[in-house]
Design an enzyme around this catalytic site. Sequence first.
Site, short mmCIF file in Angstrom:
data_model
loop_
_atom_site.label_atom_id
_atom_site.label_comp_id
_atom_site.label_asym_id
_atom_site.label_seq_id
_atom_site.Cartn_x
_atom_site.Cartn_y
_atom_site.Cartn_z
N GLU A 60 -28.93 -45.98 -18.67
CA GLU A 60 -29.87 -44.94 -18.21
C GLU A 60 -30.64 -44.35 -19.40
O GLU A 60 -31.84 -44.12 -19.32
CB GLU A 60 -29.11 -43.85 -17.46
CG GLU A 60 -28.63 -44.33 -16.10
CD GLU A 60 -27.81 -43.30 -15.33
OE1 GLU A 60 -27.37 -42.31 -15.93
OE2 GLU A 60 -27.60 -43.51 -14.12
N PHE A 104 -18.22 -30.10 -12.34
CA PHE A 104 -18.10 -30.42 -10.90
C PHE A 104 -16.70 -30.08 -10.39
O PHE A 104 -16.54 -29.53 -9.30
CB PHE A 104 -18.34 -31.91 -10.67
CG PHE A 104 -19.76 -32.35 -10.93
CD1 PHE A 104 -20.81 -31.82 -10.21
CD2 PHE A 104 -20.03 -33.32 -11.88
CE1 PHE A 104 -22.11 -32.22 -10.44
CE2 PHE A 104 -21.33 -33.74 -12.12
CZ PHE A 104 -22.36 -33.19 -11.40
C1 FAD Z 1 -24.85 -38.85 -19.47
C2 FAD Z 1 -23.95 -38.90 -18.27
C3 FAD Z 1 -24.42 -39.41 -17.08
C4 FAD Z 1 -23.61 -39.46 -15.96
N1 FAD Z 1 -24.13 -39.95 -14.79
C5 FAD Z 1 -23.37 -39.92 -13.68
C6 FAD Z 1 -23.91 -40.34 -12.45
O1 FAD Z 1 -25.06 -40.79 -12.36
N2 FAD Z 1 -23.12 -40.24 -11.34
C7 FAD Z 1 -21.85 -39.73 -11.39
O2 FAD Z 1 -21.18 -39.62 -10.36
N3 FAD Z 1 -21.32 -39.35 -12.55
C8 FAD Z 1 -22.03 -39.41 -13.69
N4 FAD Z 1 -21.49 -39.01 -14.87
C9 FAD Z 1 -20.08 -38.56 -14.90
C10 FAD Z 1 -19.93 -37.15 -14.39
O3 FAD Z 1 -20.97 -36.34 -14.85
C11 FAD Z 1 -18.57 -36.62 -14.83
O4 FAD Z 1 -17.59 -37.46 -14.29
C12 FAD Z 1 -18.34 -35.20 -14.33
O5 FAD Z 1 -19.31 -34.33 -14.89
C13 FAD Z 1 -16.96 -34.70 -14.70
O6 FAD Z 1 -16.82 -33.41 -14.22
P1 FAD Z 1 -15.70 -32.45 -14.78
O7 FAD Z 1 -15.84 -31.17 -14.01
O8 FAD Z 1 -14.39 -33.12 -14.81
O9 FAD Z 1 -16.07 -32.22 -16.31
P2 FAD Z 1 -17.41 -31.57 -16.95
O10 FAD Z 1 -18.57 -31.72 -16.06
O11 FAD Z 1 -17.47 -32.16 -18.31
O12 FAD Z 1 -17.03 -30.04 -17.07
C14 FAD Z 1 -16.09 -29.55 -17.98
C15 FAD Z 1 -16.41 -28.09 -18.27
O13 FAD Z 1 -15.38 -27.56 -19.10
C16 FAD Z 1 -15.92 -26.76 -20.12
N5 FAD Z 1 -15.00 -26.77 -21.26
C17 FAD Z 1 -14.53 -27.85 -21.92
N6 FAD Z 1 -13.69 -27.48 -22.88
C18 FAD Z 1 -13.61 -26.13 -22.83
C19 FAD Z 1 -12.88 -25.15 -23.57
N7 FAD Z 1 -12.05 -25.49 -24.55
N8 FAD Z 1 -13.05 -23.85 -23.24
C20 FAD Z 1 -13.87 -23.49 -22.22
N9 FAD Z 1 -14.57 -24.37 -21.49
C21 FAD Z 1 -14.44 -25.67 -21.78
C22 FAD Z 1 -17.26 -27.42 -20.43
O14 FAD Z 1 -18.16 -26.48 -20.99
C23 FAD Z 1 -17.72 -27.92 -19.05
O15 FAD Z 1 -18.53 -26.98 -18.39
C24 FAD Z 1 -22.29 -38.97 -16.03
C25 FAD Z 1 -21.79 -38.44 -17.23
C26 FAD Z 1 -22.60 -38.41 -18.34
C27 FAD Z 1 -22.08 -37.85 -19.63
#
Ligand code: FAD
Length: 425
Positions: free
Chosen positions: A176, A20
Amino acid sequence: MTTSPESASRARVVVLGGGFAGVGAVMKLKQAEADVVLIDRHDYHTFQPLLYQLATGLLETSAVGHSLRDLVQDQDNVTIHKTSVTAIDLDARQVQLEEMAPLTYDYLVLAMGAEVNFFGTEGAAEHAFPMYTLTDAIRLKDHVLGRWEAADKDPSLVEDGALNVVVVGGGPTGVESAGAIAELYRGDFEKDYPSVSQESSRVVLVEAGPEIFSMFKPNLRAYTEEALRKRTVEVITGEVVASVTPTRVTLKSGTEIPAHTLVWGAGLQGNQLVQSLGLELERGNRIGVGPDLAVPGHPEVYAVGDIAAITDARTEHALPQLGSVALQSGEHAGETIARRLRSKEPKPFKYRDKGTMATIGRGAAVVQMLGGKTMKGLKAQAAWGTVHLALLPTNEDRAHAVVDWAGAALTHQRTGRITVKTDDA
Ligand SMILES: Cc1cc2nc3c(=O)[nH]c(=O)nc-3n(C[C@H](O)[C@H](O)[C@H](O)COP(=O)(O)OP(=O)(O)OC[C@H]3O[C@@H](n4cnc5c(N)ncnc54)[C@H](O)[C@@H]3O)c2cc1C
């Protein structure tokens, strides 16, 4: 060989992570005079809030993982590389990548999210099923289906706990997951495997604290406990999982639960790569950031989403690891970089709180709004849908999601409960 920005007059913005936060940043750089490079180890964006629906066969993989290339198709200034980041040198402004020349940058967005934290629990790294990636969800689904198929052929496995599932963590991920697994068991599996007695398959939720959903008000906690009980989930609070083997879960009190499946929804920590950045880290291995989300001492580097410890300017508390925090912080970093490229001053990040919410099962959800107003049941589930639709990056994705979610809600059919192996004949 190092790849440097193509032209000295055009800046290069490197965004690490296509969750996200990363996608939010990239999209806000659409009009920027910059070459944007998005790096992710996968070629898809994972919609984590729906992972448990994939794990229980309610949604197909394509409803939870979206092609990153598709998402930026109309953005001419973006290049995507599917590769892993192996190291980051903040002083040299350089990112090391697997099987690719290192990339230098003018601006860097750190959006690599978090990873599971087993808190050193014996056997958890080897035998637990975390719920954080698309692979995790498919692995769990295949494992559970495999246990039921095995028990169908060899009933002695049921006695050994083959069908029992222990879910660790009484937060949204654990609740969930437990709710969805119980619905899969008592709905579809009851019909799929009529010879297996439902009483012999337990879903147990274990929470270390005195209550589940501690972030919600007492009325929502009570509602959740009742909704789980109705779905036959056994809730154990004040207990910690001490060790896990492929067939047994042992609690700190000494209680041993025969279970071939342990779902880990108990804890996260910032991506391990952050430890090598030479930065002072906050609780949970997260990068502390300034009001504009820049990393202290590195104004050209922004940390956003789950990898960052962001203080809410309004409450002065750390913001939770949520999709809306990730999206809004990523968008803010993208907007800020675009502003700075136009020689404008950065603005502080202001989080627009959409409320705290979670689903427990079909028609059962809870919502707590900023002002303290609460909702539960179908109304809360509708609010959950509205807020989460907004997290999808394009209108096309939203339209697809409405069809997928409505289809799943109306038919209740878990058509994804099949196992496909690439090495099958
Ligand atoms: C099971 C579950 C249910 C959830 N339910 C909710 C909900 O209902 N409502 C809500 O608001 N939030 C929810 N969350 C939380 C929410 O999904 C996270 O807060 C959000 O996805 C974080 O986004 P981000 O972009 O920081 O990280 P992420 O979505 O984790 O994205 C990180 C990206 O970085 C990439 N990456 C990581 N390390 C490397 C590397 N070394 N090299 C290359 N690429 C890399 C990964 O592949 C990934 O695509 C939930 C989380 C989980 C696990």
